[in-house]
Structure formats: C-alpha cells, structure tokens
Design an enzyme around this catalytic site. Structure first.
Site, PDB file in Angstrom:
ATOM      1  CG  LEU A   1      -1.952   1.160   1.210  1.00 64.76           C
ATOM      2  CD1 LEU A   1      -2.891   1.087   0.015  1.00 64.76           C
ATOM      3  CD2 LEU A   1      -2.750   1.192   2.508  1.00 64.76           C
TER       4      LEU A   1
ATOM      5  CB  CYS B   1       6.666   1.494   7.323  1.00 66.00           C
ATOM      6  SG  CYS B   1       5.115   1.402   6.424  1.00 66.00           S
TER       7      CYS B   1
ATOM      8  CB  CYS C   1      12.109  15.422  18.470  1.00 67.76           C
ATOM      9  SG  CYS C   1      13.582  14.850  17.629  1.00 67.76           S
TER      10      CYS C   1
ATOM     11  CG  HIS D   1      10.511  18.910  10.709  1.00 72.45           C
ATOM     12  ND1 HIS D   1      10.768  19.693  11.802  1.00 72.45           N
ATOM     13  CD2 HIS D   1      10.781  17.642  11.087  1.00 72.45           C
ATOM     14  CE1 HIS D   1      11.156  18.927  12.810  1.00 72.45           C
ATOM     15  NE2 HIS D   1      11.180  17.680  12.400  1.00 72.45           N
TER      16      HIS D   1
HETATM   17  N1  GLN Z   1      21.623  13.851  16.526  1.00 75.65           N
HETATM   18  C1  GLN Z   1      20.500  13.460  15.754  1.00 75.65           C
HETATM   19  C2  GLN Z   1      20.543  14.111  14.382  1.00 75.65           C
HETATM   20  O1  GLN Z   1      20.963  15.195  14.271  1.00 75.65           O
HETATM   21  C3  GLN Z   1      19.201  13.809  16.428  1.00 75.65           C
HETATM   22  C4  GLN Z   1      18.010  13.357  15.612  1.00 75.65           C
HETATM   23  C5  GLN Z   1      16.677  13.543  16.265  1.00 75.65           C
HETATM   24  O2  GLN Z   1      16.536  14.275  17.201  1.00 75.65           O
HETATM   25  N2  GLN Z   1      15.668  12.861  15.787  1.00 75.65           N
HETATM   26  O3  GLN Z   1      20.132  13.546  13.416  1.00 75.65           O
HETATM   27 ZN    ZN Z   2      15.247  16.191  17.040  1.00 76.89          ZN
END
Ligand code: GLN
Ligand code: ZN
Length: 757
Positions: free
Chosen positions: A17, A517, A645, A696
């Site tokens: 999918l 995934c 995060c 992002h």
């Molecule tokens: N040290 C990791 C990076 O820079 C941290 C990633 C994350 O926080 N998801 O990719």
């Molecule tokens: Zn992060």
C-alpha cells in the site's frame, strides 16, 4: 471460545500500500490502480483471517492513510479549505492528509499527532462552529459489503463518538459538548445502515476511555451513548477500549446498553481488578484483550489461562481478542528469512497472533487444558533459558547505587568551570548532529552493506565526508562542531548494531503514519557494549579542528522507546542496561579527548504513560535516572548536551531539568516559542538552545527571521544560558538549503551578540 481481533495491519505484507500510494502521489499510477492494490490487500487479509479460524473478522480497519481521518470524512467533519479545492473524494482526502500544492490551490495538511502511547500518528480532525456533523460517507458500508460478497459477515470498526470528539481540535468557540446531538445522530445513522445491511456486531473504538477522565468527560461519554444506543435496533455494539484500563468510567460503561465491552488485559493494569471488584454485567459479552497487539513476543499461555480463569468467575460470555489493533506489529514472520529458528520461535507478528488466538481458544475449551499439546509446547518455550543472558551486566545494574545517578560537582559549579574552559562567545552556535544524508552517502552505505564496497574504501569515503563537513562548518563560522553522522542510517539502528543483545529484522515494518513505516529493532537479551561505537569518528573529526567537536550518541530511553522491548524483564532494567553501555561510550569519548558529548533523548516523551498518576512510578522514576547514569561519571569540565524533538514537555519541565545535562537543544519553532514562558516560569537551570528554525521544511529562514527568534528567546532566557541552533538534525535536508540556512543562523547570532555586548 469465540475469537476476534481489533484490527489488522493494512500496509500489506511487503508494504504494497505504501508503494502504490507513493506512486499515486507522483501520478505514476491511477486512482483505479491504487484501489486495486487496496482491494488485493483487503482480500488477502480477509482470507488469511478466515483461514486462521477467527470467529469475528474486522472490516473498515483498512485505511488509505489513517482511521481517524476516515472517520472525519465519514462524519462530514472536513474543513472547507479541502472540500473547496474541487478535487475527487480520494484526492480531497489526501489533501487533508498531506497538504495540497497545485493548480487548484495551496493548503497545508491537517495536524498530525501521536496516537496515544504508540509510535503511530493520526490526523487531528478540525471542528469549527459551523461544522455540520452528519453521516456523509460510505466507506464502512462499502467494505462491509465487499467482505460479505467474499462470504464473510464482518465486524465493522469505527472510531467511537467520544474518542472522535476528544481527539478533534475546536477552531471556534464551541466545544465537544456542543456537538453531542449532531454526533449522536450521525452514529445512530451508522447503526441504522448496518442494521439494514444485516451486520451482527459493530465495534466502536474508544481508547480515550483509558486516559484520565474528568466528571465532564464522563458526562460527555454517557450523553453520547445514551442517544446513540437508544434506538439501535438489532445490531450489537461493542465499546472497544485499548492501551490501558477504564478505571475512571467502568461503572458508567457497564451501565450503558452496550452489547459488548472490550477491555485490555495486557496494558490495562487495573482491568482485571475492575472486573473482580465490580463484577461484569451479565447481559454483555466481554471482549478480553489477552494477546498483546503491541509487541512481537509469543503469548504465554499459562499466564493467559490464569487471567481467563479469573474472568470466568465473573462472566460466562467471553470472546478472546487482542489488546489493541495489530496495526502496531509487523505482518508476518514468513518474510523473516534470516532469523535463526532459535529466535524466531519466540516471535509472533500479526499473522502468528491469529494462530495464538485459535490455540488459546482450543486450549481453553479442552477438558484438560494443561495437557493439550499446544499448551505444553508453549510452556516449554517459555521455560527455556533465554540465550543472551549476561550475568556481568545484570550484576552491574543490581549494584548501581544513588551516587551512580548523581553528577558532581553540581550544575552551577560545572557551568562556571565549563565557561572558563570553552570560552565560547555569547549565544554559541551549533547544530543538532546530522548533516544532509545525500544520495551519495546513502548509496555508499548500501554498497558497503551489500559487499560491493569494502570496509577500507567505505571508511575513507566517510572520512572524506567528515572532513568536508568540518571544513564547511568552519567556513560558516559555527562555534561547536559536529562530525555529521554520515556513518548512521538512523539513531537507534546504528547503536543497536554495536550493542550485544539487539536483534534486527528484515521485513518487520510497522506503520508510523500514512505511507511512513518503521522497522524497530528487538531487545533480545541483556545489553552490553560490544565495541566502541562512535569514538573513531569523533576523534578523527576533532583532529581536523581547534573548535570543540561534539561526540554524538543516542540516549538509553530513546533507544528503548524505538525498539520492541523485552517482556521477561522490566523496562527499567533494560533501560539501565542500555544506560551502562552508553555510559561506557561516554567515558571512552572523554578519555579520547572529546570535550562536549551530546546524548540525544529525542523520544523521551514518547512512552510517558497515558495517565498522569502513572507518570512517576511507571516511567519518569526510571527514565530520568537512566539518563543521569549515562553522564554521572564524566569530569566537571566535560560538557553534556542533550536534544529532544518536540517541545511538548511543559508538563514534565522539572524532570527535564532534572536530567542534569549542561545544555539542552529542542524543537521550538513550530510551537511558536510558547515553551519559553514555561522555561522562565520554572527557572529552568540547564542552558538551552530552542531551535531557531524548522528543519522539517526546505525553506531557508532569513537572517532577520532568525534574529527575531533569538531576540524573542532573549526576552525570556538569560543571555548566558542561550544557545543558537536549528530545530533538529539536518539529515533529511539537502545541502542547497542547509548551507544558506546555517549561514544566516551564524550571522544572526553574531549581530545579536554585537547588539548585546
Ligand atoms: N543527533 C541526531 C541528528 O541530528 C538527532 C536526531 C533527532 O533528534 N531525531 O540527526
Ligand atoms: Zn530532534
């Protein structure tokens, strides 16, 4: 005993999918092609469940993206910005799921949020004052009919009214209770349709009942269901809960005219007690969640039978079920061709869990259950000593004492020593760790893994990348550098591979959101550090520069939260084992001249229990100490950073400070910097680097924009505690936007520095 499941994975055994959807998104296939793949998956799953002997097979558990989003469409709760695009129904749905940018408009996707305490994410429905909730879709009826045409009368599953209204985001002045009448009417209409179609059971998923409920919540829940169930006709309705127990509303739940109640006896720590102390209503069927829908281990039949024996004292009408939808486990062991039998026999993915339900049902129905072959084989399996036991590690964990969790001297003194040692400028600039994982980097790793590229060549490739990365950072003018993490595929797998006790699967994919995934590794045995994991890279990178080079590690809580954990020892025990392994690496880095070490706890909040009253005892009481154990042994002049995060940690802010890192960086740009007030109100002690731009998105933030963010931070955070850095790692970005973004970041920091000194 009859059996059922709450839902089955819908991505297909080889992620069909996902691949079909992605092709559809870039117009390589048509909607009809995509629908064909979807139908094949449904037909396959139906046949499989039928063959397994499952008594009651779910339908409508299929989704092109997410079940909550499906429900929003079913209930006409779709913001006009999507419906007004004038797209087909399917494309309107995908526009809400992923955003739309094209000739018909430019709209962002709905918000996406973590699904309770899992790594699955749902789309947050939006309800405005003029949202007209009513039955508007046909998907559950179409899928019920489709299965019926294949000879199976299924149990349609739909997000329940209470959970739906609780998960929605209210954009206007109205709140959930203003929508009771409309919503109840829509659900009644759903039941009418199922009555007309001849359905026997309908399952309403109500996981929100296992979270903390206020008196108003309970009122909302009862008001909804008094209406929905009032004229429900002959179709039988299940209130299905999962991910915990319903301690706040058990009595109300039992008093409502549901025909079945689904309880989770795996994660619901009080489920059994609730049934024992309050009994179970004689007029209802108990759907007993006894096979774990979240983990990959074989069920322990002996313990399951014990639960069933207890339940049978209170009700005679039990249907065996899973603890939650099987969406959270991979599809089938059949594709794991490389796992040795000695390991594989301990695993049960979705398909194998169907077999377990059938076996438990037959054992429970046997005259002498303990003498059945299935029971004997299962107890034999569970009494086998687990390979991967490491007594030395266990002893180390057992011997941990208070002082292993306390770093000395205390924070203020270390801060003074470190300021002197590093002599960094005001508002030091740094990054979170990874630099863009370009196609070149990914191809080299792939070639190395397949044997095409030998180790020496791969290593010199990585050294070249590191050298370029260090040079780039010096040119840009960053203050604290990183090596770029080119050797890593992701932040857990890389470490897992260097640790004894971890197992990796081949095809154990689990849906995280939409077409994304993940393939979590498995904590198989006791964990220990097999070899240095990062020392070589960090030392090499440090040798190329006079600026401080951060060592870069993943913390124990994140490693554990992104793996399938063991069930034969506690999470606390596993976390401490991993912590000791990471601690060795930290000390090794320090001994090799690395002066700043970052230990990422990206997923710290992920497994925070759903109920506040469980936070400490079940989680924070071991998670925070596990992190402290990682760094308590370093010298005062070594600086420990951590990174998280998401900035959704306002409610555990004290615990975050209590991790006792010297510096923390975290995502802040998307949350509009609201976290800053929380930091100030709590006198946050740790130095902080709230991300100044969102990594992002491919957008390049301007210098002015970054300056504005830094200035806003400065109004809440003392200047000497503030760091300047992006939101998160840069691995998903390209160099094209990374270089100008970081350049603007450094220039912004310089200007604010000049203006403040
Ligand atoms: N040290 C990791 C990076 O820079 C941290 C990633 C994350 O926080 N998801 O990719
Ligand atoms: Zn992060």
């Amino acid at each position: 005993m009859n059996t059922t499941i709450i839902g089955y994975p819908r991505i297909g055994i080889l992620r069909e999918l996902k691949f079909a959807s992605e092709k559809y998104f870039c117009s390589e296939i048509t909607a009809a092609d995509l629908e064909k793949t979807a139908k094949e998956i449904r037909t396959y799953n139906l046949a499989l469940q039928q063959k397994s002997g499952l008594s009651l097979i779910p339908s409508n558990d299929f989704s092109f993206y997410d079940g909550v989003l499906d429900t929003a469409f079913l209930l006409n709760a779709v913001p006009a910005r999507y419906t007004s695009l004038g797209l087909s129904v399917l494309d309107t749905y995908f526009a809400a799921a992923r955003g739309y940018q094209g000739e018909k408009g430019d709209v962002k996707a709905l918000a996406m949020k973590k699904w309770y305490n899992t790594n699955y994410h749902y789309m947050v429905p939006e309800i405005d004052d003029d949202t007209d909730i009513r039955l508007a879709g046909t998907k559950p009826f179409d899928l019920f009919t489709e299965a019926l045409e294949n000879g199976v009368k299924t149990k349609p599953v739909i997000t329940g009214a209470y959970t739906f209204l609780k998960l929605a985001r209210y954009k206007g002045t109205k709140t959930a209770s203003d929508f009771i009448a409309q919503t109840a009417a829509a659900y009644s209409a759903i039941l009418d349709r199922f009555n007309a179609l001849g359905a026997e059971w309908v399952q309403f998923d109500e996981p929100s009942l296992v979270t903390d409920m206020t008196a108003d919540d309970i009122k909302l829940f009862t008001a909804l269901y008094e209406k929905i169930l009032a004229g429900k006709g002959s179709v039988k309705v299940i209130a299905q809960t999962y991910f915990g127990d319903v301690r706040d509303c058990y009595k109300e739940l039992c008093a409502l005219p549901f025909d079945g109640i689904g309880l989770d006896f795996i994660e619901g720590k009080k489920s059994l007690e609730l049934v024992k102390t309050n009994d179970f209503p004689a007029d209802k069927v108990l759907f007993a969640g006894i096979v774990n829908g979240k983990n990959i281990w074989r069920n322990n039949y002996a313990s399951t039978l014990l639960i069933l024996d207890e339940l049978k004292k209170h009700t005679s009408d039990i249907v065996l079920s899973t603890s939650c939808s099987l969406l959270h486990v991979p599809c089938t062991l059949a594709n794991e061709t490389k796992l040795p039998e000695s390991i594989r026999k301990h695993f049960a993915y979705a398909e194998e869990k169907l077999t377990e339900l059938a076996e438990i049902s037959s054992i429970a129905g046997a005259e002498h259950p303990l003498e059945t072959t299935e029971y004997r084989l299962n107890t034999a399996l569970h009494s086998e000593p687990r390979s991967g036991r490491n007594d030395a590690v266990r002893e180390k964990v057992a011997k941990l004492t208070e002082k292993d969790f306390i770093r000395l001297p205390e924070f203020a003194e270390r801060e003074r020593i470190q300021k002197e040692r590093f002599a960094l400028p005001l508002f030091p600039t740094t990054t979170i760790g990874s630099f863009p994982q370009t196609q070149e980097v990914k191809s080299a790793r792939k070639a190395f893994r397949s044997g095409e590229l030998n180790e020496a060549d791969y290593e010199s490739f990585l050294r070249e990348k590191i050298a370029d990365c260090v040079k780039l950072q010096e040119e840009i003018g960053l203050d604290v550098l990183v090596h770029g993490e080119f050797e890593r595929n992701d932040m857990v797998e890389y470490f897992g591979e260097c640790l004894d006790g971890y197992i990796f699967t081949e095809k154990a994919w689990v849906q995280s959101y939409g077409t994304r995934c993940v393939k979590p590794p498995v904590v198989w045995g006791d964990i220990s550090r097999a070899k240095p994991m990062t020392v070589k890279w960090s030392v090499y990178a440090q040798s190329l520069t006079d600026k401080p080079m951060k060592g870069m590690l993943t913390g124990p809580v994140t490693i554990l939260n992104w793996s399938f954990p063991r069930e034969d020892i506690t999470l606390r025990e596993s976390a401490l084992q991993i912590a000791l392994a990471i601690r060795e690496e930290v000390l090794d880095l320090e001994a090799n001249g690395i002066s700043i070490i970052q230990v990422d706890e990206a997923a710290l909040r992920e497994k925070l229990p759903l109920r506040r009253s469980d936070w400490r005892e079940d989680y924070l009481d071991w998670a925070i100490p596990a992190f402290r154990c990682v760094h308590s042994g370093v010298r005062p002049e070594t600086q420990i950073h951590t990174h998280m995060c998401y900035s959704e940690f306002a409610d555990i802010i004290r615990d975050i400070d209590d991790m006792d890192a010297d510096v923390i960086t975290f995502e802040a740009s998307r949350s509009d910097l609201t976290i800053l007030d929380v930091l100030r109100e709590n006198n946050f002690r740790t130095e902080v680097g709230p991300g100044v731009y969102d990594i992002h998105s491919p957008r390049v933030p301007s210098k002015e924009e970054i300056k504005a963010a830094v200035n806003k931070m400065l109004s809440r955070i003392p200047a000497e505690k503030l760091w300047v850095n992006p939101d998160c790692g840069l691995k998903t970005r390209g160099n094209a936007e990374t270089i100008p973004s970081l350049t603007n970041l450094v220039n912004a920091a310089r200007e604010v520095r000049n203006e403040n000194s």
